[in-house]
Design a protein around this motif. Structure first.
Motif, PDB file in Angstrom:
ATOM      1  N   GLN A 217       0.720  -1.149   0.014  1.00  0.00           N
ATOM      2  CA  GLN A 217       0.007   0.155  -0.051  1.00  0.00           C
ATOM      3  C   GLN A 217       0.893   1.253   0.005  1.00  0.00           C
ATOM      4  O   GLN A 217       0.260   2.119  -0.304  1.00  0.00           O
ATOM      5  CB  GLN A 217      -1.012   0.032   1.227  1.00  0.00           C
ATOM      6  CG  GLN A 217      -0.343   0.290   2.478  1.00  0.00           C
ATOM      7  CD  GLN A 217       0.478  -0.929   2.932  1.00  0.00           C
ATOM      8  OE1 GLN A 217       0.254  -2.114   2.523  1.00  0.00           O
ATOM      9  NE2 GLN A 217       0.809  -0.917   4.241  1.00  0.00           N
ATOM     10  N   ASN A 218       2.190   1.005   0.346  1.00  0.00           N
ATOM     11  CA  ASN A 218       2.897   2.385   0.302  1.00  0.00           C
ATOM     12  C   ASN A 218       3.882   2.383  -0.946  1.00  0.00           C
ATOM     13  O   ASN A 218       4.738   3.449  -0.916  1.00  0.00           O
ATOM     14  CB  ASN A 218       3.846   2.095   1.427  1.00  0.00           C
ATOM     15  CG  ASN A 218       3.236   2.185   2.820  1.00  0.00           C
ATOM     16  OD1 ASN A 218       2.186   3.040   2.968  1.00  0.00           O
ATOM     17  ND2 ASN A 218       3.668   1.552   3.758  1.00  0.00           N
ATOM     18  N   ARG A 219       3.712   1.598  -1.814  1.00  0.00           N
ATOM     19  CA  ARG A 219       4.432   1.457  -3.167  1.00  0.00           C
ATOM     20  C   ARG A 219       4.119   2.776  -3.961  1.00  0.00           C
ATOM     21  O   ARG A 219       4.935   2.991  -4.853  1.00  0.00           O
ATOM     22  CB  ARG A 219       4.439   0.155  -3.688  1.00  0.00           C
ATOM     23  CG  ARG A 219       5.173  -0.643  -3.086  1.00  0.00           C
ATOM     24  CD  ARG A 219       4.870  -2.117  -3.611  1.00  0.00           C
ATOM     25  NE  ARG A 219       5.501  -3.533  -2.998  1.00  0.00           N
ATOM     26  CZ  ARG A 219       5.157  -4.397  -2.801  1.00  0.00           C
ATOM     27  NH1 ARG A 219       4.372  -4.880  -4.052  1.00  0.00           N
ATOM     28  NH2 ARG A 219       5.520  -5.486  -2.237  1.00  0.00           N
ATOM     29  N   GLY A 220       2.697   3.279  -3.809  1.00  0.00           N
ATOM     30  CA  GLY A 220       2.526   4.289  -4.836  1.00  0.00           C
ATOM     31  C   GLY A 220       2.612   5.768  -4.056  1.00  0.00           C
ATOM     32  O   GLY A 220       2.022   6.689  -4.607  1.00  0.00           O
TER      33      GLY A 220
ATOM     34  N   GLY B 196       4.215   7.672  -6.495  1.00  0.00           N
ATOM     35  CA  GLY B 196       4.028   7.291  -7.878  1.00  0.00           C
ATOM     36  C   GLY B 196       2.620   8.056  -8.384  1.00  0.00           C
ATOM     37  O   GLY B 196       2.555   9.433  -8.460  1.00  0.00           O
ATOM     38  N   SER B 197       1.746   7.199  -8.346  1.00  0.00           N
ATOM     39  CA  SER B 197       0.407   7.877  -8.681  1.00  0.00           C
ATOM     40  C   SER B 197      -0.245   8.853  -7.787  1.00  0.00           C
ATOM     41  O   SER B 197      -0.029   8.572  -6.743  1.00  0.00           O
ATOM     42  CB  SER B 197      -0.305   6.789  -9.099  1.00  0.00           C
ATOM     43  OG  SER B 197      -1.666   7.417  -9.461  1.00  0.00           O
ATOM     44  N   ALA B 198      -0.617  10.137  -8.263  1.00  0.00           N
ATOM     45  CA  ALA B 198      -1.052  11.065  -7.075  1.00  0.00           C
ATOM     46  C   ALA B 198      -2.418  10.513  -6.547  1.00  0.00           C
ATOM     47  O   ALA B 198      -2.547  10.846  -5.702  1.00  0.00           O
ATOM     48  CB  ALA B 198      -1.475  12.247  -8.126  1.00  0.00           C
ATOM     49  N   LEU B 199      -3.231   9.665  -7.238  1.00  0.00           N
ATOM     50  CA  LEU B 199      -4.441   9.234  -6.850  1.00  0.00           C
ATOM     51  C   LEU B 199      -4.337   8.309  -5.601  1.00  0.00           C
ATOM     52  O   LEU B 199      -4.671   8.381  -4.650  1.00  0.00           O
ATOM     53  CB  LEU B 199      -5.184   8.481  -7.858  1.00  0.00           C
ATOM     54  CG  LEU B 199      -6.588   7.863  -7.494  1.00  0.00           C
ATOM     55  CD1 LEU B 199      -7.486   9.086  -6.966  1.00  0.00           C
ATOM     56  CD2 LEU B 199      -7.254   7.285  -8.809  1.00  0.00           C
ATOM     57  N   GLU B 200      -3.257   7.439  -6.105  1.00  0.00           N
ATOM     58  CA  GLU B 200      -2.897   6.431  -4.854  1.00  0.00           C
ATOM     59  C   GLU B 200      -2.152   7.219  -3.740  1.00  0.00           C
ATOM     60  O   GLU B 200      -2.272   6.640  -2.523  1.00  0.00           O
ATOM     61  CB  GLU B 200      -1.820   5.377  -5.415  1.00  0.00           C
ATOM     62  CG  GLU B 200      -2.635   4.163  -6.315  1.00  0.00           C
ATOM     63  CD  GLU B 200      -3.189   4.529  -7.288  1.00  0.00           C
ATOM     64  OE1 GLU B 200      -2.733   5.735  -7.976  1.00  0.00           O
ATOM     65  OE2 GLU B 200      -4.044   3.880  -8.063  1.00  0.00           O
ATOM     66  N   TYR B 201      -1.437   8.203  -4.008  1.00  0.00           N
ATOM     67  CA  TYR B 201      -0.932   8.856  -2.942  1.00  0.00           C
ATOM     68  C   TYR B 201      -1.972   9.591  -1.898  1.00  0.00           C
ATOM     69  O   TYR B 201      -1.977   9.378  -0.563  1.00  0.00           O
ATOM     70  CB  TYR B 201      -0.088  10.290  -3.498  1.00  0.00           C
ATOM     71  CG  TYR B 201       0.613  10.979  -2.415  1.00  0.00           C
ATOM     72  CD1 TYR B 201       1.704  10.847  -1.735  1.00  0.00           C
ATOM     73  CD2 TYR B 201      -0.107  12.277  -2.244  1.00  0.00           C
ATOM     74  CE1 TYR B 201       2.235  11.583  -0.924  1.00  0.00           C
ATOM     75  CE2 TYR B 201       0.385  13.032  -1.280  1.00  0.00           C
ATOM     76  CZ  TYR B 201       1.464  12.763  -0.691  1.00  0.00           C
ATOM     77  OH  TYR B 201       2.230  13.686   0.246  1.00  0.00           O
ATOM     78  N   LEU B 202      -2.897  10.204  -2.724  1.00  0.00           N
ATOM     79  CA  LEU B 202      -4.147  10.656  -1.714  1.00  0.00           C
ATOM     80  C   LEU B 202      -4.841   9.251  -1.101  1.00  0.00           C
ATOM     81  O   LEU B 202      -5.289   9.773   0.206  1.00  0.00           O
ATOM     82  CB  LEU B 202      -5.147  11.313  -2.663  1.00  0.00           C
ATOM     83  CG  LEU B 202      -4.678  12.536  -3.212  1.00  0.00           C
ATOM     84  CD1 LEU B 202      -5.447  13.297  -4.369  1.00  0.00           C
ATOM     85  CD2 LEU B 202      -4.186  13.715  -2.220  1.00  0.00           C
ATOM     86  N   TYR B 203      -4.855   8.354  -1.528  1.00  0.00           N
ATOM     87  CA  TYR B 203      -5.587   7.192  -0.974  1.00  0.00           C
ATOM     88  C   TYR B 203      -5.035   6.563   0.010  1.00  0.00           C
ATOM     89  O   TYR B 203      -5.356   6.366   1.171  1.00  0.00           O
ATOM     90  CB  TYR B 203      -5.675   6.146  -2.069  1.00  0.00           C
ATOM     91  CG  TYR B 203      -6.670   4.848  -1.456  1.00  0.00           C
ATOM     92  CD1 TYR B 203      -7.930   4.761  -0.996  1.00  0.00           C
ATOM     93  CD2 TYR B 203      -5.543   3.858  -1.090  1.00  0.00           C
ATOM     94  CE1 TYR B 203      -8.372   3.585  -0.712  1.00  0.00           C
ATOM     95  CE2 TYR B 203      -6.142   2.708  -0.598  1.00  0.00           C
ATOM     96  CZ  TYR B 203      -7.533   2.400  -0.509  1.00  0.00           C
ATOM     97  OH  TYR B 203      -7.959   1.344   0.091  1.00  0.00           O
ATOM     98  N   THR B 204      -3.442   6.631  -0.038  1.00  0.00           N
ATOM     99  CA  THR B 204      -2.737   6.201   1.025  1.00  0.00           C
ATOM    100  C   THR B 204      -2.664   7.065   2.460  1.00  0.00           C
ATOM    101  O   THR B 204      -2.798   6.388   3.492  1.00  0.00           O
ATOM    102  CB  THR B 204      -1.226   5.928   0.584  1.00  0.00           C
ATOM    103  OG1 THR B 204      -1.359   4.925  -0.459  1.00  0.00           O
ATOM    104  CG2 THR B 204      -0.276   5.051   1.730  1.00  0.00           C
ATOM    105  N   LEU B 205      -2.588   8.274   2.121  1.00  0.00           N
ATOM    106  CA  LEU B 205      -2.645   9.247   3.181  1.00  0.00           C
ATOM    107  C   LEU B 205      -3.920   9.640   3.805  1.00  0.00           C
ATOM    108  O   LEU B 205      -4.043  10.382   4.655  1.00  0.00           O
ATOM    109  CB  LEU B 205      -2.036  10.638   2.787  1.00  0.00           C
ATOM    110  CG  LEU B 205      -0.469  10.390   2.567  1.00  0.00           C
ATOM    111  CD1 LEU B 205       0.100  11.750   2.385  1.00  0.00           C
ATOM    112  CD2 LEU B 205       0.458   9.817   3.380  1.00  0.00           C
ATOM    113  N   ARG B 206      -5.019   8.864   3.196  1.00  0.00           N
ATOM    114  CA  ARG B 206      -6.570   9.037   3.788  1.00  0.00           C
ATOM    115  C   ARG B 206      -6.896  10.453   3.606  1.00  0.00           C
ATOM    116  O   ARG B 206      -7.615  10.898   4.360  1.00  0.00           O
ATOM    117  CB  ARG B 206      -6.706   8.571   5.287  1.00  0.00           C
ATOM    118  CG  ARG B 206      -6.006   7.107   5.541  1.00  0.00           C
ATOM    119  CD  ARG B 206      -6.230   6.644   6.906  1.00  0.00           C
ATOM    120  NE  ARG B 206      -7.601   6.523   7.199  1.00  0.00           N
ATOM    121  CZ  ARG B 206      -8.288   5.467   7.178  1.00  0.00           C
ATOM    122  NH1 ARG B 206      -7.733   4.513   6.736  1.00  0.00           N
ATOM    123  NH2 ARG B 206      -9.686   5.389   7.385  1.00  0.00           N
ATOM    124  N   ILE B 207      -6.720  11.112   2.621  1.00  0.00           N
ATOM    125  CA  ILE B 207      -7.001  12.518   2.310  1.00  0.00           C
ATOM    126  C   ILE B 207      -8.310  12.352   1.496  1.00  0.00           C
ATOM    127  O   ILE B 207      -8.866  13.190   1.610  1.00  0.00           O
ATOM    128  CB  ILE B 207      -5.956  13.347   1.516  1.00  0.00           C
ATOM    129  CG1 ILE B 207      -4.660  13.375   2.148  1.00  0.00           C
ATOM    130  CG2 ILE B 207      -6.696  14.404   0.886  1.00  0.00           C
ATOM    131  CD1 ILE B 207      -3.448  13.799   1.307  1.00  0.00           C
TER     132      ILE B 207
END
Length: 344
Positions: free
Chosen positions: A158-161, A164-175
């Motif tokens: 779950q931390n590999r993006g 990388g992808s901005a969408l996965e970044y927002l998803y990972t940080l729970r934004i």
């Protein structure tokens, strides 16, 4: 004998007399106006070979008499300090605990194992409230344990993006979460808000990719068919993607669409140059609202839920279904084929 140095100063002489007299380091420091460390240094240099503890009371008195005969303090010390007093025996220190290597043999007692709480009495109101509280606490611990187990099974995937992808970044940080979904105390009903918005972003990304025609995916209308079917002018999926993108753009302002298009398609991070926390909060809210529009258009979010969350009703735009898209694709193929044959 005592190691005496010639030409001792007044301070050294006074400290030596007080020390042989039987005063402690603290008392000498108080009387002489010096620090205990300084007094200890003078005593160590003056009596390094024969310490005071190794001298008898008579030897100390004899030494004081010799020092009185050759006084160097200009008669500042009273005569009572030239009388040797018995030194009280030092208190015996407790023996140090035996150790074996870096780990001592003595260990602190282990903390007692907590005893299970008694079962609440369901016949009383307090007992029923306590039972409800325990049930919620058990469910919260189960959710935490389930999240930890899922993280261990993913192995950090779950931390590999993150970069990388901005969408996965927002998803990972729970934004992408709603403020009420960021706590384990409140379990979301059905699909969570961030899962819904992440799926909406992926759908929008697929639509944008489907609208493109590259060199690899372009159609060669001049080729001869060898049993695999005739060439297609415009694929039905591409027609559906174009229609879906047009409908989504009608349901939101252009600035909102360009915002999420840059995030899901070009991996842009518009929040990075923004320094203000308040401005970032408004930007994240616009991202969540735009993704909810996409989710509502794809039936991932009910219209009444959208109105409750954002305070306005959303009117869905018409799109082309699969049958209409297939019909348009066949008509385009027929038109292209006729046009090519007419130019020969």
């Amino acid at each position: 004998m005592i190691n005496e140095k010639p030409d001792k100063g007044i301070i050294t002489f006074c400290v030596s007399v007080l020390w042989i007299h039987g005063a402690s380091i603290g008392t000498i420091a108080l009387l002489s106006g010096r620090t205990p460390g300084s007094v200890r240094g003078i005593v160590h240099r003056a009596f390094s070979t024969t310490p005071r503890e190794g001298m008898t009371l008579a030897q100390r008195q004899q030494k004081l008499d010799e020092m009185r005969a050759s006084r160097k303090d200009d008669n500042r010390l009273p005569d009572k300090y030239f009388t040797a007093l018995p030194i009280p025996a030092a208190k015996a220190r407790p023996p140090a605990p035996k150790s074996k290597g870096p780990i001592p043999l003595y260990m602190k007692p282990k903390a007692p194992v907590p005893q299970p709480l008694p079962e609440p009495d369901l016949r009383t109101r307090a007992g029923r409230k306590e039972a409800q509280r325990r049930k919620k606490e058990a469910a919260r611990k189960d959710r935490l344990e389930e999240a930890k187990r899922a993280e261990r099974e993913q192995g950090g995937a779950q931390n590999r993006g993150m970069n990388g992808s901005a969408l996965e970044y927002l998803y990972t940080l729970r934004i992408l979460d709603d403020p009420g979904d960021r706590t384990v105390e409140r379990a979301p009903q059905g699909i969570s808000s961030r899962e819904r918005r992440k799926e909406a972003g992926r759908i929008l990304r697929e639509y944008i990719d489907g609208c493109r025609v590259g060199a690899v995916s372009s159609v060669d209308f001049e080729r001869e068919v060898a049993g695999g079917g005739a060439g297609i002018g415009i694929a039905a999926w591409r027609v559906q993607c174009i229609s879906a993108i047009g409908a989504i753009r009608k349901m939101m302002p252009d600035r909102d669409y360009l915002l999420i298009e840059g995030i899901v398609d070009r991996d842009e991070c518009p929040w990075e140059p923004i320094k203000s926390v308040t401005a970032k909060r408004f930007l994240y809210e616009a991202i969540r609202r735009s993704l909810d529009v996409v989710a509502a258009s794809e039936s991932l979010m009910a219209l009444d839920a959208f109105e409750t969350r954002w305070g306005f009703s959303l009117v869905l735009a018409d799109t082309i279904d699969r049958d209409d898209a297939l019909s348009i694709s066949r008509q385009a193929r027929s038109l292209f084929t006729t046009a090519q044959r007419g130019n020969r």
